[in-house]
Design a protein around this motif. Structure first.
Motif, PDB file in Angstrom:
ATOM      1  N   TYR A  28       0.832  -1.210   0.000  1.00  0.00           N
ATOM      2  CA  TYR A  28       0.000   0.000   0.000  1.00  0.00           C
ATOM      3  C   TYR A  28       0.867   1.260   0.000  1.00  0.00           C
ATOM      4  CZ  TYR A  28      -4.585  -2.163   0.593  1.00  0.00           C
ATOM      5  OH  TYR A  28      -5.745  -2.857   0.375  1.00  0.00           O
ATOM      6  N   VAL A  29       1.934   1.247   0.784  1.00  0.00           N
ATOM      7  CA  VAL A  29       2.806   2.428   0.858  1.00  0.00           C
ATOM      8  C   VAL A  29       3.437   2.732  -0.497  1.00  0.00           C
ATOM      9  CG1 VAL A  29       4.984   3.272   1.807  1.00  0.00           C
ATOM     10  CG2 VAL A  29       3.300   2.228   3.320  1.00  0.00           C
ATOM     11  N   ASN A  30       3.781   1.688  -1.260  1.00  0.00           N
ATOM     12  CA  ASN A  30       4.443   1.867  -2.547  1.00  0.00           C
ATOM     13  C   ASN A  30       3.489   1.871  -3.737  1.00  0.00           C
ATOM     14  OD1 ASN A  30       7.554   1.715  -2.018  1.00  0.00           O
ATOM     15  ND2 ASN A  30       6.659   0.122  -0.730  1.00  0.00           N
ATOM     16  N   ASP A  31       2.185   1.950  -3.479  1.00  0.00           N
ATOM     17  CA  ASP A  31       1.171   1.949  -4.541  1.00  0.00           C
ATOM     18  C   ASP A  31       1.235   0.689  -5.404  1.00  0.00           C
ATOM     19  OD1 ASP A  31      -0.346   4.157  -4.039  1.00  0.00           O
ATOM     20  OD2 ASP A  31       0.901   5.517  -5.213  1.00  0.00           O
ATOM     21  N   TYR A  32       1.566  -0.432  -4.765  1.00  0.00           N
ATOM     22  CA  TYR A  32       1.606  -1.709  -5.462  1.00  0.00           C
ATOM     23  C   TYR A  32       0.422  -2.603  -5.092  1.00  0.00           C
ATOM     24  CZ  TYR A  32       6.443  -0.921  -6.994  1.00  0.00           C
ATOM     25  OH  TYR A  32       7.588  -0.429  -7.607  1.00  0.00           O
ATOM     26  N   TYR A  33      -0.565  -2.049  -4.416  1.00  0.00           N
ATOM     27  CA  TYR A  33      -1.641  -2.872  -3.870  1.00  0.00           C
ATOM     28  C   TYR A  33      -2.681  -3.303  -4.905  1.00  0.00           C
ATOM     29  CZ  TYR A  33      -4.337   1.467  -4.026  1.00  0.00           C
ATOM     30  OH  TYR A  33      -4.955   2.611  -4.454  1.00  0.00           O
ATOM     31  N   MET A  34      -2.863  -2.512  -5.974  1.00  0.00           N
ATOM     32  CA  MET A  34      -3.952  -2.801  -6.909  1.00  0.00           C
ATOM     33  C   MET A  34      -3.856  -4.172  -7.575  1.00  0.00           C
ATOM     34  SD  MET A  34      -5.042   0.786  -8.754  1.00  0.00           S
ATOM     35  CE  MET A  34      -3.401   1.112  -9.399  1.00  0.00           C
ATOM     36  N   PRO A  35      -2.704  -4.608  -8.076  1.00  0.00           N
ATOM     37  CA  PRO A  35      -2.644  -5.927  -8.705  1.00  0.00           C
ATOM     38  C   PRO A  35      -2.950  -7.076  -7.746  1.00  0.00           C
ATOM     39  CG  PRO A  35      -0.757  -4.610  -9.354  1.00  0.00           C
ATOM     40  CD  PRO A  35      -1.425  -3.886  -8.233  1.00  0.00           C
ATOM     41  N   VAL A  36      -2.763  -6.835  -6.461  1.00  0.00           N
ATOM     42  CA  VAL A  36      -2.997  -7.896  -5.472  1.00  0.00           C
ATOM     43  C   VAL A  36      -4.436  -7.896  -4.980  1.00  0.00           C
ATOM     44  CG1 VAL A  36      -2.347  -8.768  -3.193  1.00  0.00           C
ATOM     45  CG2 VAL A  36      -0.594  -7.863  -4.736  1.00  0.00           C
ATOM     46  N   PHE A  37      -4.979  -6.723  -4.719  1.00  0.00           N
ATOM     47  CA  PHE A  37      -6.282  -6.647  -4.058  1.00  0.00           C
ATOM     48  C   PHE A  37      -7.427  -6.233  -4.991  1.00  0.00           C
ATOM     49  CE2 PHE A  37      -2.987  -5.662  -0.855  1.00  0.00           C
ATOM     50  CZ  PHE A  37      -3.161  -6.778  -0.041  1.00  0.00           C
ATOM     51  N   ASN A  38      -7.144  -5.763  -6.195  1.00  0.00           N
ATOM     52  CA  ASN A  38      -8.202  -5.452  -7.160  1.00  0.00           C
ATOM     53  C   ASN A  38      -8.478  -6.673  -8.036  1.00  0.00           C
ATOM     54  OD1 ASN A  38      -7.931  -2.915  -6.102  1.00  0.00           O
ATOM     55  ND2 ASN A  38      -7.881  -1.853  -8.080  1.00  0.00           N
ATOM     56  N   THR A  39      -9.741  -7.001  -8.176  1.00  0.00           N
ATOM     57  CA  THR A  39     -10.086  -8.165  -8.994  1.00  0.00           C
ATOM     58  C   THR A  39     -10.171  -7.808 -10.477  1.00  0.00           C
ATOM     59  OG1 THR A  39     -12.440  -7.719  -8.620  1.00  0.00           O
ATOM     60  CG2 THR A  39     -11.349  -9.264  -7.121  1.00  0.00           C
ATOM     61  N   GLU A  40     -10.303  -6.522 -10.802  1.00  0.00           N
ATOM     62  CA  GLU A  40     -10.418  -6.093 -12.189  1.00  0.00           C
ATOM     63  C   GLU A  40      -9.402  -4.998 -12.491  1.00  0.00           C
ATOM     64  OE1 GLU A  40     -14.378  -4.874 -12.971  1.00  0.00           O
ATOM     65  OE2 GLU A  40     -15.262  -6.863 -12.584  1.00  0.00           O
ATOM     66  N   LYS A  41      -9.043  -4.903 -13.729  1.00  0.00           N
ATOM     67  CA  LYS A  41      -8.092  -3.882 -14.184  1.00  0.00           C
ATOM     68  C   LYS A  41      -8.748  -2.498 -14.110  1.00  0.00           C
ATOM     69  CE  LYS A  41      -7.540  -3.406 -18.559  1.00  0.00           C
ATOM     70  NZ  LYS A  41      -7.997  -1.993 -18.746  1.00  0.00           N
ATOM     71  N   PRO A  42      -8.048  -1.508 -13.558  1.00  0.00           N
ATOM     72  CA  PRO A  42      -8.583  -0.145 -13.527  1.00  0.00           C
ATOM     73  C   PRO A  42      -8.811   0.374 -14.942  1.00  0.00           C
ATOM     74  CG  PRO A  42      -6.712  -0.369 -12.044  1.00  0.00           C
ATOM     75  CD  PRO A  42      -6.751  -1.617 -12.850  1.00  0.00           C
TER      76      PRO A  42
END
Length: 275
Positions: A28-42
């Motif tokens: 989360y601190v490094n803005d790397y959380y989306m690929p792990v916790f998002n189920t769909e591509k932004p």
């Protein structure tokens, strides 16, 4: 930020619960959380950008694992899949893992002279790992268990804290705060020494045994004692002064006065101490 990330420990197969919590914070601190916790591509990212971000996160996670762990995830390019595989490998809720943690918790004891904060961290770490395996302890039980891990030199403190607990409930936070305050009090006195008071009753006589820094002194009511008639009830009164304590003993109560604190002790079968 790089100085802080260096504090995380590598995943070695036996510290998964602690490692996973720290890794999630770093993602989360490094803005790397989306690929792990998002189920769909932004919507604001292309497929190529999304794939590159997954690869970056996989590479980042692999920085924080030991070589024997790396062998299991070296080919992964999808961040969520990578973390799921680690969970399957190292977070299994097996009986052996539960027994191991239970043994650690039961065997954890505080040794006088060590920083109390280290002991609290060890205790909380085991509790967190146990909770991660689906085993929950009520907050009051955690507080009582923590006090039970302290050495015998904390006995008076334990009794005093129990008597002062709101509604008689020792929560985990209440126990932690009390333990830390007691350590500060002992350090401010320049010594980790302690006092234990043992009061016994035998045939109407009161005996006070004072132990301090492994030095024992006995005070018996054979000296300076006299009886008073109070409504037909005989009482025994003993007054003894030392350099560190003033002791005033009655038939069923002992008052201990000190420069910094005082206690009231019931001389019945059970010794009660209040601060």
């Amino acid at each position: 930020m790089e100085a802080n990330t260096n504090r995380i420990v590598n995943l070695n197969g036996s510290n998964y619960q602690v490692w996973r919590g720290k890794m999630e914070d770093l993602l989360y601190v490094n803005d790397y959380y989306m690929p792990v916790f998002n189920t769909e591509k932004p919507e604001d990212k292309t497929d190529a950008e999304w794939n590159i971000l997954h690869r970056k996160v996989c590479g980042y996670i692999r920085k924080w694992v030991d070589d024997d762990v790396l062998n299991h995830i070296s080919a992964e390019t999808h961040a969520r899949t990578l973390l799921n595989k680690l969970e399957q490998l190292y977070a299994r809720k097996t009986r052996n893992n539960k027994l191991f943690l239970n043994k650690q918790l039961i065997g954890l004891k505080y040794h006088d002279g060590n920083p109390i904060s280290d002991h609290l961290n060890s205790f909380q770490g085991i509790i967190n790992q146990v909770a991660g395996m689906g085993i929950k302890f009520e907050d009051e039980l955690q507080g009582l268990w923590l006090l039970g891990t302290l050495s015998d030199s904390w006995e008076i403190f334990r009794t005093s804290l129990s008597n002062s607990a709101p509604d008689g409930i020792i929560t985990m936070e209440f126990a932690k705060g009390g333990v830390l305050n007691e350590e500060m009090r002992r350090k401010s006195q320049g010594s980790s020494s302690h006092s234990d008071v043992l009061v016994t009753e035998s045939r109407g006589e009161v005996k006070v045994e004072l132990k301090r820094e492994n030095k024992k002194e006995n005070y018996n009511n054979q000296k300076n004692n006299h009886k008073k008639d109070d409504g037909g009830n005989d009482t025994v009164e003993v007054n003894t002064a030392t350099e560190e304590f003033f002791i005033c003993c009655y038939y069923n109560m002992v008052n201990l006065a000190h420069d910094d604190s005082s206690w009231v002790v019931d001389s019945g079968a059970t010794c009660h101490v209040t601060s």
